[in-house]
Design a protein around this motif. Sequence first.
Motif, PDB file in Angstrom:
ATOM      1  N   LEU A   7       0.824  -1.203   0.000  1.00  0.00           N
ATOM      2  CA  LEU A   7       0.000   0.000   0.000  1.00  0.00           C
ATOM      3  C   LEU A   7       0.859   1.254   0.000  1.00  0.00           C
ATOM      4  N   THR A   8       1.991   1.205   0.682  1.00  0.00           N
ATOM      5  CA  THR A   8       2.887   2.356   0.678  1.00  0.00           C
ATOM      6  C   THR A   8       3.413   2.610  -0.724  1.00  0.00           C
ATOM      7  N   HIS A   9       3.850   1.542  -1.395  1.00  0.00           N
ATOM      8  CA  HIS A   9       4.298   1.674  -2.786  1.00  0.00           C
ATOM      9  C   HIS A   9       3.183   2.234  -3.657  1.00  0.00           C
ATOM     10  N   LEU A  10       1.978   1.743  -3.434  1.00  0.00           N
ATOM     11  CA  LEU A  10       0.844   2.183  -4.228  1.00  0.00           C
ATOM     12  C   LEU A  10       0.586   3.671  -4.060  1.00  0.00           C
ATOM     13  N   PHE A  11       0.460   4.113  -2.809  1.00  0.00           N
ATOM     14  CA  PHE A  11       0.094   5.502  -2.552  1.00  0.00           C
ATOM     15  C   PHE A  11       1.224   6.478  -2.881  1.00  0.00           C
ATOM     16  N   GLN A  12       2.465   5.964  -3.005  1.00  0.00           N
ATOM     17  CA  GLN A  12       3.586   6.834  -3.335  1.00  0.00           C
ATOM     18  C   GLN A  12       3.873   6.891  -4.827  1.00  0.00           C
ATOM     19  N   CYS A  13       3.104   6.178  -5.625  1.00  0.00           N
ATOM     20  CA  CYS A  13       3.360   6.118  -7.056  1.00  0.00           C
ATOM     21  C   CYS A  13       3.183   7.498  -7.693  1.00  0.00           C
ATOM     22  N   PRO A  14       4.190   8.024  -8.400  1.00  0.00           N
ATOM     23  CA  PRO A  14       4.080   9.363  -8.993  1.00  0.00           C
ATOM     24  C   PRO A  14       3.019   9.459 -10.068  1.00  0.00           C
ATOM     25  N   ASN A  15       2.625   8.348 -10.665  1.00  0.00           N
ATOM     26  CA  ASN A  15       1.608   8.388 -11.722  1.00  0.00           C
ATOM     27  C   ASN A  15       0.191   8.480 -11.178  1.00  0.00           C
ATOM     28  N   LEU A  16       0.049   8.620  -9.857  1.00  0.00           N
ATOM     29  CA  LEU A  16      -1.272   8.811  -9.262  1.00  0.00           C
ATOM     30  C   LEU A  16      -1.483  10.256  -8.829  1.00  0.00           C
ATOM     31  N   ARG A  17      -0.594  11.135  -9.250  1.00  0.00           N
ATOM     32  CA  ARG A  17      -0.627  12.502  -8.733  1.00  0.00           C
ATOM     33  C   ARG A  17      -1.673  13.393  -9.407  1.00  0.00           C
ATOM     34  N   GLN A  18      -2.454  12.837 -10.345  1.00  0.00           N
ATOM     35  CA  GLN A  18      -3.529  13.609 -10.962  1.00  0.00           C
ATOM     36  C   GLN A  18      -4.852  12.847 -10.903  1.00  0.00           C
ATOM     37  N   LEU A  19      -4.976  11.993  -9.894  1.00  0.00           N
ATOM     38  CA  LEU A  19      -6.174  11.171  -9.783  1.00  0.00           C
ATOM     39  C   LEU A  19      -7.436  12.015  -9.624  1.00  0.00           C
ATOM     40  N   LYS A  20      -8.486  11.570 -10.332  1.00  0.00           N
ATOM     41  CA  LYS A  20      -9.814  12.117 -10.110  1.00  0.00           C
ATOM     42  C   LYS A  20     -10.648  11.169  -9.255  1.00  0.00           C
ATOM     43  N   SER A  21     -10.293   9.887  -9.292  1.00  0.00           N
ATOM     44  CA  SER A  21     -11.060   8.896  -8.537  1.00  0.00           C
ATOM     45  C   SER A  21     -10.120   7.879  -7.905  1.00  0.00           C
ATOM     46  N   LEU A  22     -10.262   7.672  -6.599  1.00  0.00           N
ATOM     47  CA  LEU A  22      -9.520   6.637  -5.875  1.00  0.00           C
ATOM     48  C   LEU A  22     -10.523   5.811  -5.095  1.00  0.00           C
ATOM     49  N   ARG A  23     -10.614   4.534  -5.450  1.00  0.00           N
ATOM     50  CA  ARG A  23     -11.545   3.630  -4.781  1.00  0.00           C
ATOM     51  C   ARG A  23     -10.773   2.425  -4.254  1.00  0.00           C
ATOM     52  N   VAL A  24     -10.776   2.263  -2.946  1.00  0.00           N
ATOM     53  CA  VAL A  24     -10.129   1.121  -2.304  1.00  0.00           C
ATOM     54  C   VAL A  24     -11.180   0.430  -1.451  1.00  0.00           C
ATOM     55  N   TYR A  25     -11.449  -0.840  -1.767  1.00  0.00           N
ATOM     56  CA  TYR A  25     -12.470  -1.573  -1.018  1.00  0.00           C
ATOM     57  C   TYR A  25     -11.892  -2.896  -0.543  1.00  0.00           C
ATOM     58  N   ALA A  26     -12.065  -3.168   0.740  1.00  0.00           N
ATOM     59  CA  ALA A  26     -11.624  -4.428   1.336  1.00  0.00           C
ATOM     60  C   ALA A  26     -10.120  -4.627   1.184  1.00  0.00           C
ATOM     61  N   ALA A  27      -9.372  -3.585   1.502  1.00  0.00           N
ATOM     62  CA  ALA A  27      -7.923  -3.689   1.660  1.00  0.00           C
ATOM     63  C   ALA A  27      -7.616  -3.428   3.131  1.00  0.00           C
ATOM     64  N   ASN A  28      -6.689  -4.157   3.692  1.00  0.00           N
ATOM     65  CA  ASN A  28      -6.461  -4.102   5.137  1.00  0.00           C
ATOM     66  C   ASN A  28      -5.620  -2.884   5.520  1.00  0.00           C
TER      67      ASN A  28
END
Length: 324
Positions: free
Chosen positions: A166-187
């Motif tokens: 999850l840390t790698h995911l949230f630190q990804c530079p290609n997510l820096r223009q997100l309009k939608s972030l949906r995370v369901y059933a991740a611990n």
Amino acid sequence: MSIRTPPTLLELAGRSLLRDQASAISALEYLPAELFPPLFIQAYHRRMRKPLKALVHAWPLTVLPLGSLMRLPPFMDLQAVAAGLIQEVEVDYTWDLPTLGTFALYLGQMSNLQSLALCHIKHLKKLYLESPSFLRGRLDQMLRCLQTPLDKLSIWLCWQLTHSDLTHLFQCPNLRQLKSLRVYAANLTDFSPEALRALLEAVTPTLQDLRLGNCGMVDSQVEAILPVLSRCHQLRDFTISENHLSVATVKKLLCHTAWLRSLELQLYPVRLECYRTQETVDQERVALIRAELMETLRELGQPRTIRLDTKYFSCREFYLLAFS
């Protein structure tokens, strides 16, 4: 004696058209949309590189059957496909480890990709446990190799993701223009919120949809993202249901989102103490919480409607609270 299923009229039409590759390519702009999928599969089966490339570039539908293609015996790489198809990609649990790993290598060549959804990853539980670095390595690779920022990222039913993943995911530079972030059933129960907070900080100008459902989030994690959440002025949908939050934290969320003028959908969890045995809801306790939250809405003085969501499907209910 087995009876073979006769080919459909669409299949026969595709076979006839592909007899002359040049004619097939020149005719693409006049073909009905329903002829493209069978023609695509036939061109792949028959190893027709030029018609396949032309089909991808002229593709009129919103979905290209990559899953079907990757289950067929390979004859070429996916550069012809990656160079087109593609604005949205959904990876489902039906793909096995080698297929997913192969496909990951081509994401970086999809120059028009805007939306990436990873669905039902929990079905790879065994593969993940046998190779603990698989999801982290593949997930990081799939995101790092992107050449353009994503607009939307959805991750569903991924309880096997580790904190490192999850840390790698949230630190990804290609997510820096997100309009939608949906995370369901991740611990996220023991997950340090710094990476998520940093991501939200980066996407405050663009974020329109934030859904963190059934992630095991607790009060301290939510409180850590409250300041940045209050600056997401483009936010339209906000869901944090099915998490273990106190009424006090829900009140804080209401306060920090009170001045988000674009916010339309707000979904909050019913407190765990409101559940009886057999996954039933104590309506009296829910009524008390609704009254308490309604008072908070009145104190804030901002017209809005919120919903409280119960956790269990057997007693799934939504409770509306409206102040105008």
